[in-house]
Write an enzyme that holds these catalytic residues in place. Structure first.
Site, PDB file in Angstrom:
ATOM      1  N   GLY A 138       0.834  -1.199   0.000  1.00  0.00           N
ATOM      2  CA  GLY A 138       0.000   0.000   0.000  1.00  0.00           C
ATOM      3  C   GLY A 138       0.863   1.241   0.000  1.00  0.00           C
ATOM      4  O   GLY A 138       2.018   1.210   0.445  1.00  0.00           O
ATOM      5  N   GLN A 192       3.059  10.140   0.755  1.00  0.00           N
ATOM      6  CA  GLN A 192       4.363   9.452   0.770  1.00  0.00           C
ATOM      7  C   GLN A 192       5.186   9.718  -0.485  1.00  0.00           C
ATOM      8  O   GLN A 192       6.380   9.444  -0.508  1.00  0.00           O
ATOM      9  CB  GLN A 192       4.169   7.939   0.924  1.00  0.00           C
ATOM     10  N   CYS A 195       6.093   0.219   6.989  1.00  0.00           N
ATOM     11  CA  CYS A 195       5.687   1.389   6.208  1.00  0.00           C
ATOM     12  C   CYS A 195       6.832   1.748   5.275  1.00  0.00           C
ATOM     13  O   CYS A 195       7.988   1.769   5.701  1.00  0.00           O
ATOM     14  CB  CYS A 195       5.396   2.554   7.148  1.00  0.00           C
ATOM     15  N   LEU A 196       6.523   2.031   4.013  1.00  0.00           N
ATOM     16  CA  LEU A 196       7.587   2.350   3.048  1.00  0.00           C
ATOM     17  C   LEU A 196       8.329   3.649   3.414  1.00  0.00           C
ATOM     18  O   LEU A 196       9.438   3.858   2.946  1.00  0.00           O
ATOM     19  CB  LEU A 196       7.018   2.438   1.625  1.00  0.00           C
ATOM     20  N   HIS A 240      -3.972   1.763   8.032  1.00  0.00           N
ATOM     21  CA  HIS A 240      -2.629   2.361   7.951  1.00  0.00           C
ATOM     22  C   HIS A 240      -2.597   3.445   6.867  1.00  0.00           C
ATOM     23  O   HIS A 240      -2.090   4.543   7.092  1.00  0.00           O
ATOM     24  CB  HIS A 240      -1.612   1.250   7.641  1.00  0.00           C
ATOM     25  N   GLU A 241      -3.175   3.138   5.695  1.00  0.00           N
ATOM     26  CA  GLU A 241      -3.134   4.097   4.575  1.00  0.00           C
ATOM     27  C   GLU A 241      -4.037   5.299   4.833  1.00  0.00           C
ATOM     28  O   GLU A 241      -3.672   6.433   4.515  1.00  0.00           O
ATOM     29  CB  GLU A 241      -3.509   3.406   3.258  1.00  0.00           C
ATOM     30  N   HIS A 297      -2.348   7.761   6.923  1.00  0.00           N
ATOM     31  CA  HIS A 297      -1.412   8.623   6.180  1.00  0.00           C
ATOM     32  C   HIS A 297      -2.135   9.862   5.648  1.00  0.00           C
ATOM     33  O   HIS A 297      -1.558  10.949   5.600  1.00  0.00           O
ATOM     34  CB  HIS A 297      -0.828   7.875   4.974  1.00  0.00           C
TER      35      HIS A 297
HETATM   36 NI    NI Z   1       2.870   3.695   5.491  1.00  0.00          NI
END
Ligand code: NI
Length: 169
Positions: A45, A50, A92-93, A134-135, A138
């Site tokens: 995701g 991000q 998380c990226l 989670h997304e 963000h």
């Molecule tokens: Ni993330």
């Protein structure tokens, strides 16, 4: 086109995104780039902030590009109901190499627009539920490190500062 993923503590990650209002070809190109970037990073995701775009848009694909029917585009998403609690590991990226257990609702029902602006509702359970929460976090400028216990947050912040000092972050 693969986009550059912003890492913590880039300030854009902590800003709430603006609602998406234009559902045009430019938006669909951005969605395609978001998927390409997610796959290139082996993520499941990615949220627009991000990649430096402060908009309420996220893409999810639990199959990591293997099943086209798993591609999910959530625009202006909202959680309309949730139930239960699960304490599982996530990453998380924007926090490479950091994985930690975080409490999330076990099930959620969300409402969102697709890339053509059409509203839909959808249920998520287990990993999908976790990923949706989670997304969507963000898009509110909320990062998973702030969902951890204070002890784990401080340990991870120390680890990040050490990596920054060594030029590895
Ligand atoms: Ni993330």
């Amino acid at each position: 086109m693969i986009l550059t993923i912003r890492k913590y503590p880039d300030p854009i990650l902590s800003q709430p995104g603006e609602p998406v209002t234009e559902f045009d070809a430019e938006l669909r190109k951005f969605v395609a780039d978001m998927f390409e970037t997610t796959y290139a990073s082996q993520g499941i995701g990615l949220a627009a902030p991000q990649v430096g775009v402060s908009k309420r848009l996220t893409v999810i694909d639990l199959s990591m590009g293997k099943k086209p029917e798993d591609r999910l585009v959530l625009i202006n998403p909202e959680i309309i109901s949730s139930e239960g609690k699960l304490y599982e590991e996530e990453g998380c990226l924007s926090f490479p190499d950091i994985r930690e257990k975080v409490v999330r609702a076990a099930k959620v029902r969300i409402r969102a627009q697709d890339e053509h602006g059409k509203w839909f509702e959808m249920d998520g359970e287990e990993l999908l539920s976790r990923c949706m929460q989670h997304e969507i976090d963000h898009l509110d400028g909320m990062l998973f490190i702030f969902r951890m216990s204070a002890l784990k947050r401080n340990l991870n912040l120390r680890k990040i500062r050490k990596m920054q000092a060594e030029g590895e972050w």
